[in-house]
Design a protein around this motif. Structure first.
Motif, mmCIF file in Angstrom:
data_model
loop_
_atom_site.group_PDB
_atom_site.id
_atom_site.type_symbol
_atom_site.label_atom_id
_atom_site.label_comp_id
_atom_site.label_asym_id
_atom_site.label_seq_id
_atom_site.Cartn_x
_atom_site.Cartn_y
_atom_site.Cartn_z
ATOM 1 N N ARG A 141 35.070 27.912 -71.959
ATOM 2 C CA ARG A 141 35.577 27.518 -70.644
ATOM 3 C C ARG A 141 34.475 27.145 -69.653
ATOM 4 N N THR A 142 33.261 27.540 -69.946
ATOM 5 C CA THR A 142 32.186 27.260 -68.988
ATOM 6 C C THR A 142 32.087 25.759 -68.739
ATOM 7 N N GLY A 143 32.261 25.373 -67.488
ATOM 8 C CA GLY A 143 32.163 23.963 -67.123
ATOM 9 C C GLY A 143 33.365 23.128 -67.512
ATOM 10 N N LEU A 144 34.395 23.749 -68.058
ATOM 11 C CA LEU A 144 35.561 22.984 -68.522
ATOM 12 C C LEU A 144 36.288 22.368 -67.327
ATOM 13 N N SER A 145 36.560 21.061 -67.431
ATOM 14 C CA SER A 145 37.255 20.345 -66.366
ATOM 15 C C SER A 145 38.722 20.204 -66.727
ATOM 16 N N ALA A 146 39.595 20.786 -65.914
ATOM 17 C CA ALA A 146 41.033 20.669 -66.189
ATOM 18 C C ALA A 146 41.468 19.211 -66.123
ATOM 19 N N ALA A 147 40.886 18.439 -65.200
ATOM 20 C CA ALA A 147 41.256 17.029 -65.068
ATOM 21 C C ALA A 147 40.916 16.263 -66.347
ATOM 22 N N GLU A 148 39.761 16.577 -66.933
ATOM 23 C CA GLU A 148 39.374 15.886 -68.175
ATOM 24 C C GLU A 148 40.295 16.287 -69.323
ATOM 25 N N VAL A 149 40.611 17.572 -69.414
ATOM 26 C CA VAL A 149 41.499 18.039 -70.491
ATOM 27 C C VAL A 149 42.901 17.460 -70.316
ATOM 28 N N ALA A 150 43.350 17.358 -69.054
ATOM 29 C CA ALA A 150 44.695 16.839 -68.783
ATOM 30 C C ALA A 150 44.845 15.383 -69.192
ATOM 31 N N ALA A 151 43.716 14.670 -69.289
ATOM 32 C CA ALA A 151 43.761 13.251 -69.648
ATOM 33 C C ALA A 151 43.664 13.022 -71.154
ATOM 34 N N ARG A 152 43.482 14.097 -71.918
ATOM 35 C CA ARG A 152 43.336 13.914 -73.369
ATOM 36 C C ARG A 152 44.683 13.535 -73.996
ATOM 37 N N PRO A 153 44.641 12.776 -75.102
ATOM 38 C CA PRO A 153 45.887 12.367 -75.765
ATOM 39 C C PRO A 153 46.713 13.583 -76.186
#
Ligand code: ZN
Length: 314
Positions: free
Chosen positions: A32-44
């Motif tokens: 989770r360190t540095g994990l961006s929810a916005a980036e994950v939300a955009a994944r297929p």
């Protein structure tokens, strides 16, 4: 060699029979360190569990609701995806939680409170478990927008699993509040109580929050004395249950009674009494002659009572 024996695989914990216990997400806590929810939300394939103040947002027929929404549906319903929380991954596919500020009248979706969803069993256990995780996290963010150390506004980080204070640098983590729930037993009888708000005829296990600096065993013994006036000795663990109202963990125990005269705590309890083991079977079967009942199968209290009625413990 240890005298302690472990159950054979596959292990089926008593906890797994409770509502909200079916979560199968890989929580990737180590990543989770540095994990961006916005980036994950955009994944297929990203899927979203959505909430309003009234509960989980569902679509489809009421008898077979759909709880997981794709990104297009989440955007259409007005979800605040910029504040999404990464719950984890299901077979490598991201699952997130997000709030909808308000569901419009024309939206092809509806809301249901989590307790009702757990009771009626219309959702798959893994969805219900993920919804419990999501609801607790959303509630935590809602109530912890400001740093408890310095009072400045804090910011989500680590995919929504942490809040950081830019002013003083304090890191804040989601809380889980332990609650003991217990059945005090004396041979073939046990203690159940009735809160004023319970449905007619329902009796359940007594329960209470664990206090700072207290062991689970001491919390069990203290609560039983405070609520029912009895002393107890040995305490054994049976099962636990995530309880997202908003973020408790119910810890179910049995306690051996060492005194037997009940003194009801009148503020909380309408009644407290001893029940014979055979009576519990009738209550579970809804055939008790006095109409007494136990909580539904989603509740850990049900499983404590059932385990004792079946003679499987103590
Ligand atoms: Zn601060």
């Amino acid at each position: 060699m240890s005298s302690r024996s472990f159950p054979q695989f596959p292990v089926v914990d008593a906890s797994s029979r409770t509502g909200f216990a079916g979560n199968r997400l890989d929580r990737i806590a180590e990543a989770r360190t540095g994990l961006s929810a916005a980036e994950v939300a955009a994944r297929p394939g990203a899927g979203f569990y959505l909430f309003t103040d009234d509960g989980a947002v569902l679509s489809g027929p009421e008898a077979a609701p759909v709880a997981l929404h794709d990104r297009a549906a989440a955007e259409y319903l007005g979800a605040a995806l910029d504040q999404a929380i990464v719950l984890g991954f299901d077979d490598g596919v991201p699952r997130l939680a997000a709030r909808i500020p308000g569901l419009s009248d024309g939206a092809a979706a509806w809301t249901r409170d989590l307790r009702s969803l757990a009771v009626d069993g219309t959702l798959a256990p893994h969805d219900l478990g993920a919804i419990a995780q999501a609801r607790s996290l959303i509630s935590w963010h809602d109530r912890h927008g400001f740093c408890a150390n310095c009072g400045q506004k804090s910011m989500p980080s680590h995919g929504g699993y942490r809040r950081d204070c830019p002013a003083c640098g304090t890191q804040h983590f989601p809380r889980t509040d332990p609650v003991v729930i217990m059945l005090a037993v004396d041979g073939d009888r046990c203690v159940l109580g009735r809160q004023y708000r319970f449905a007619p005829g329902v009796y359940s296990c007594l329960a209470g929050f664990v206090e700072p600096g207290e062991t689970l065993e001491d919390a069990v013994r203290r609560e039983l004395y405070e609520e029912a006036g009895i002393r107890t000795g040995a305490v054994t663990y049976h099962a636990s249950q995530p309880w997202p109202f908003p973020s408790s963990l119910m810890i179910g125990c049995f306690a051996e009674a060492t005194s037997f005269d009940l003194v009801r705590e009148v503020e909380e309890l309408e009644d407290v009494r001893w029940f014979e083991r055979a009576e519990l079977s009738a209550m579970l079967a809804k055939t008790h002659p006095d109409g007494f009942l136990v909580p539904p199968a989603m509740a850990i209290a049900h499983h404590l009572i059932k385990a004792y009625a079946d003679g499987g413990v103590v």
